[in-house]
Design a protein around this motif. Structure first.
Motif, short mmCIF file in Angstrom:
data_model
loop_
_atom_site.label_atom_id
_atom_site.label_comp_id
_atom_site.label_asym_id
_atom_site.label_seq_id
_atom_site.Cartn_x
_atom_site.Cartn_y
_atom_site.Cartn_z
N PRO A 17 0.80 -1.22 0.00
CA PRO A 17 0.00 0.00 0.00
C PRO A 17 0.84 1.28 0.00
O PRO A 17 0.45 2.28 -0.61
CB PRO A 17 -0.83 -0.12 1.28
N LYS A 18 1.98 1.26 0.68
CA LYS A 18 2.83 2.45 0.71
C LYS A 18 3.41 2.74 -0.68
O LYS A 18 3.48 3.90 -1.11
CB LYS A 18 3.94 2.28 1.74
N ILE A 19 3.81 1.68 -1.38
CA ILE A 19 4.36 1.87 -2.72
C ILE A 19 3.26 2.31 -3.68
O ILE A 19 3.48 3.15 -4.57
CB ILE A 19 5.03 0.58 -3.21
N VAL A 20 2.06 1.79 -3.49
CA VAL A 20 0.93 2.19 -4.32
C VAL A 20 0.68 3.69 -4.18
O VAL A 20 0.42 4.39 -5.17
CB VAL A 20 -0.34 1.40 -3.95
N VAL A 21 0.76 4.20 -2.96
CA VAL A 21 0.54 5.63 -2.72
C VAL A 21 1.55 6.48 -3.50
O VAL A 21 1.20 7.44 -4.20
CB VAL A 21 0.62 5.95 -1.21
N VAL A 22 2.82 6.12 -3.38
CA VAL A 22 3.86 6.89 -4.06
C VAL A 22 3.74 6.76 -5.57
O VAL A 22 3.85 7.75 -6.30
CB VAL A 22 5.26 6.45 -3.59
N ASN A 23 3.51 5.55 -6.03
CA ASN A 23 3.42 5.33 -7.47
C ASN A 23 2.23 6.08 -8.08
O ASN A 23 2.34 6.65 -9.18
CB ASN A 23 3.32 3.84 -7.78
N SER A 24 1.11 6.08 -7.39
CA SER A 24 -0.07 6.81 -7.88
C SER A 24 0.23 8.30 -7.99
O SER A 24 -0.16 8.96 -8.97
CB SER A 24 -1.26 6.57 -6.96
N PHE A 25 0.93 8.83 -7.01
CA PHE A 25 1.31 10.25 -7.03
C PHE A 25 2.22 10.53 -8.23
O PHE A 25 2.03 11.51 -8.96
CB PHE A 25 2.00 10.62 -5.73
N LEU A 26 3.24 9.66 -8.43
CA LEU A 26 4.20 9.89 -9.50
C LEU A 26 3.56 9.72 -10.88
O LEU A 26 3.89 10.44 -11.83
CB LEU A 26 5.40 8.95 -9.36
N ILE A 198 14.06 17.72 -1.45
CA ILE A 198 12.63 17.39 -1.41
C ILE A 198 12.02 18.07 -2.65
O ILE A 198 11.58 19.22 -2.60
CB ILE A 198 11.96 17.90 -0.11
N ASP A 199 12.07 17.35 -3.76
CA ASP A 199 11.68 17.91 -5.04
C ASP A 199 10.17 17.93 -5.21
O ASP A 199 9.43 17.32 -4.44
CB ASP A 199 12.33 17.12 -6.18
N GLN A 200 9.71 18.63 -6.23
CA GLN A 200 8.29 18.73 -6.55
C GLN A 200 8.10 18.33 -8.00
O GLN A 200 8.12 19.18 -8.90
CB GLN A 200 7.80 20.16 -6.29
N PRO A 201 7.93 17.01 -8.25
CA PRO A 201 7.82 16.53 -9.64
C PRO A 201 6.65 17.18 -10.37
O PRO A 201 5.58 17.38 -9.80
CB PRO A 201 7.58 15.02 -9.46
N GLY A 202 6.86 17.49 -11.62
CA GLY A 202 5.79 18.10 -12.40
C GLY A 202 5.78 19.62 -12.25
O GLY A 202 6.27 20.17 -11.26
N LYS A 203 5.21 20.28 -13.22
CA LYS A 203 5.24 21.74 -13.25
C LYS A 203 4.25 22.37 -12.26
O LYS A 203 4.44 23.51 -11.83
CB LYS A 203 4.93 22.23 -14.66
N LYS A 204 3.19 21.64 -11.89
CA LYS A 204 2.15 22.23 -11.06
C LYS A 204 2.14 21.70 -9.63
O LYS A 204 1.25 22.05 -8.85
CB LYS A 204 0.78 21.97 -11.71
N THR A 205 3.11 20.88 -9.28
CA THR A 205 3.15 20.32 -7.93
C THR A 205 3.48 21.39 -6.90
O THR A 205 4.42 22.15 -7.08
CB THR A 205 4.18 19.18 -7.84
N LYS A 206 2.71 21.44 -5.83
CA LYS A 206 2.94 22.39 -4.77
C LYS A 206 3.50 21.70 -3.53
O LYS A 206 3.43 20.47 -3.40
CB LYS A 206 1.63 23.11 -4.41
#
Length: 220
Positions: A17-26, A198-206
């Motif tokens: 479940p933890k990997i699913v959370v990160v992967n869904s975000f990415l 602590i990066d912010q992937p994507g152009k619109k990530t806050k």
């Protein structure tokens, strides 16, 4: 930043479940945990073809498609298995480590090094790009049953949101491969990041999106 992982393969499953959370975000930013892990170790090829055959399959089926130029393909596995400017007559550095680990005549337990950084290819004026993983140092420790494989790696730069989890999974798979083929036990992983972001992937990530990701990860 220094991270120690006692068991580098525990929970490293895409159904975690933890990997699913990160992967869904990415994936919302056209990234993926598995894609990052594969740059370090192509687990599916190893599962399908075994060693050493999967090295050739990687060269013919994967490397030929992803190689951008002679400087950097984006795959650390390429640099682990090819010497700079190498040819078929030069050794595969990763496989040579496996060979020496399982050779009973090799008594040194601390001479299994892999350099990823290459000054001829990596020193330039570009502020971005290129390799972030610089060096891997495998060590064998004596244990009651048989020798145990530990690994310390150094990153010159590390994106903790986009890359860290995939890198940890890939390094764990790499260690499991070396331990299995070298006929030793799997030990611990230490990751030294001389610069971490602590990066912010994507152009619109806050920043608030990152905070929510971490909260969702902890709750998973």
């Amino acid at each position: 930043m220094i991270i120690d992982v006692a068991n580098p393969v525990a929970g490293a499953d895409r159904t975690n479940p933890k990997i699913v959370v990160v992967n869904s975000f990415l994936e919302n930013h056209e990234k993926a945990v598995e894609a990052v892990a594969n740059t370090i170790f192509p687990q599916a090829l190893y599962n399908s073809f075994g060693a050493p055959d999967f090295f050739k399959v990687f060269d013919e089926k994967v490397l030929s498609k992803v190689r951008k130029n002679d400087r950097w393909s984006g795959y650390y596995f390429e640099r682990m298995t090819h010497l700079p400017g190498g040819s078929d007559n030069l050794p595969n550095p990763l496989w040579d480590i496996v060979r020496r680990i399982r050779d009973p005549d090799v008594t040194a337990l601390n001479k299994f090094e892999l350099a990823i950084f290459d000054p001829l290819r990596d020193i330039d004026d570009s502020p971005y790009g290129g390799q972030c993983l610089s060096f891997l140092s495998f060590k064998l420790a004596q244990s009651a049953a048989r020798k145990k494989l530990n690994l310390t790696v150094m990153y010159r730069n590390h994106y903790y949101i986009e890359k860290l989890l995939g890198n940890l999974i890939g390094l764990g798979r790499l260690m499991a491969f070396v331990a299995r083929e070298g006929q030793v036990e799997l030990g611990s992983l230490t990751v030294v990041s001389t610069h971490a972001v602590i990066d912010q992937p994507g152009k619109k990530t806050k920043r608030t999106d990152i905070e929510k990701l971490l909260a969702d990860f902890d709750a998973a």
